[in-house]
Design an enzyme around this catalytic site. Sequence first.
Site, PDB file in Angstrom:
ATOM      1  N   ASP A 166      29.317 -43.254 -68.448  1.00 47.36           N
ATOM      2  CA  ASP A 166      29.485 -42.915 -69.601  1.00 47.36           C
ATOM      3  C   ASP A 166      28.464 -41.708 -69.783  1.00 47.36           C
ATOM      4  O   ASP A 166      28.679 -40.809 -68.855  1.00 47.36           O
ATOM      5  CB  ASP A 166      28.646 -43.980 -70.280  1.00 47.36           C
ATOM      6  CG  ASP A 166      29.461 -44.240 -71.690  1.00 47.36           C
ATOM      7  OD1 ASP A 166      28.880 -43.187 -72.755  1.00 47.36           O
ATOM      8  OD2 ASP A 166      29.642 -45.115 -72.071  1.00 47.36           O
ATOM      9  N   HIS A 207      25.693 -42.377 -76.444  1.00 49.62           N
ATOM     10  CA  HIS A 207      26.720 -43.504 -76.439  1.00 49.62           C
ATOM     11  C   HIS A 207      26.364 -44.265 -75.022  1.00 49.62           C
ATOM     12  O   HIS A 207      26.499 -45.447 -75.303  1.00 49.62           O
ATOM     13  CB  HIS A 207      28.238 -42.765 -76.163  1.00 49.62           C
ATOM     14  CG  HIS A 207      29.252 -43.548 -75.905  1.00 49.62           C
ATOM     15  ND1 HIS A 207      29.560 -44.188 -75.139  1.00 49.62           N
ATOM     16  CD2 HIS A 207      30.059 -44.026 -77.134  1.00 49.62           C
ATOM     17  CE1 HIS A 207      30.944 -44.958 -75.492  1.00 49.62           C
ATOM     18  NE2 HIS A 207      31.140 -44.758 -76.611  1.00 49.62           N
ATOM     19  N   SER A 403      34.128 -49.543 -77.347  1.00 45.78           N
ATOM     20  CA  SER A 403      33.174 -49.033 -76.573  1.00 45.78           C
ATOM     21  C   SER A 403      32.007 -49.885 -76.704  1.00 45.78           C
ATOM     22  O   SER A 403      31.221 -49.994 -75.716  1.00 45.78           O
ATOM     23  CB  SER A 403      32.721 -47.496 -77.139  1.00 45.78           C
ATOM     24  OG  SER A 403      33.759 -46.606 -76.779  1.00 45.78           O
TER      25      SER A 403
END
Length: 470
Positions: A166, A207, A403
């Site tokens: 990520d 994220h 996600s």
Amino acid sequence: MSRIRRLLVPALVAAAAGSVFAAPSASAAPAPQCDTASAPFNYVVLYDPRTPERKVDNELRAKCGEKVAYYPEIGVAVATSRNADFQAKIGVFRAYSGGRDVAFPPAASTRSTRSAVVDTKENEETTSVAVEEDLSAQQWDMRAIQAPEANKISGGSRSVTVGVLDSGIEPTHPALKAALDPKVSAGCNSGAPDTTPAAWAPTNSDHGTHVAGTIAGKDAARGFTGVAPGVKLASVKVVNDDGLILPEAAVCGFMWAAKHRFPVTNNSYYIDPGMFYCSKEPGDAAAFEAVRRAVTYSTGRGVLNVAAAGNSGFDPDKQTTDPNRPHPVDTSCGILPKAIDGVVNVSAIGYAGTKSSYSNYGDDVSVTAPGGDRAQLPPTGEGVGCPLSTIFNGGYGAKCGTSMASPHAAGVAALLASRYRHASPRVLTWLLEHQADTIPCGTAAPVCEGPAKDNSYYGHGRVNALDAVK
């Protein structure tokens, strides 16, 4: 079955490439006249597996390239070149540069420079929440998969590491610093692993930090707990500062996971710059095959790769065009990495337990998990419509998306890997799917197809953490 699972990819790519991936034998040749002024771009380049590295070096130099990394186990090199014709020199079915396609998009391309982890139906903006003494009441997503009950039995084993491919994990976050293992973390954006902390730490995107908290966060002072708070995390940074995940970064990430034999990885992204990669397209074919080889190799080394289904609200098998690039989409195309055989594909549901409006669906969905939906709001005091997790500066916030669904499934897979220490990825997938809570299509979902135990919206059902540890 996904599109890619229906393909004989190696045969197809080999045929397109003239069945020759190996570099030509070194022979006396004049030094090439190479571009020394233009901006360099990275490429993935295909070879026969186990091609000697000296042959790779010789060919790349002869064609105005320079090696960045080479993975002999799968015959994939990462090279850099300033020459605009480098791909043509190597062969359009053997080399591809996502970075060059970003800088010089194909004609009529509709691709934007938006983040690849942010899809067209979801902006993943963070809804910040006040840090309270007890955040557990707002974790409706954990209750939906029975994680609190599971944690009373087991939080997972410290011998299990989940690779978070990520944008990086904040190393100082109070809920993550105990789980994060810097020794097996790496940055992969160049295509070669870089273990310096600056390479794997996040820069402008939280994220990966949010994903990591869902998998293994633990903050007793604030009452926040992830699915498997007893396992370890590796930060494998594959998202660059433009928010893009290019093929060479993904190849590096999967090979890093294979090298360290992470039992589980989470992949909440699709590979840029296109949404679909097609094995029959020049350029695409090389990226497609490079990623396929890396994923397949990692699976063979005992890594279970879990991936987000995507947030475009469609069935990829029924798409005829790529939203990001001008070429058509057919059965030779797929969204990477989720479409590759052996990858667990996770769709998203909201608080009400039905498919999130943005979630992709289709025959290749394995399981579903809470990803949130701003149209499915929980009662007052139980959080917002999106899952709560860790964000920058030691804070907490809520994001929606597949996600966010994928790390719930990865966390449950980590609990299974903790209990069954020598289980193969195939066995872990079977357990994950067959312990899931069945969700039938329902009459309000006319495009949902298939039986209750395996349908196009929910796959085998909602993952269950309690069953994983019982």
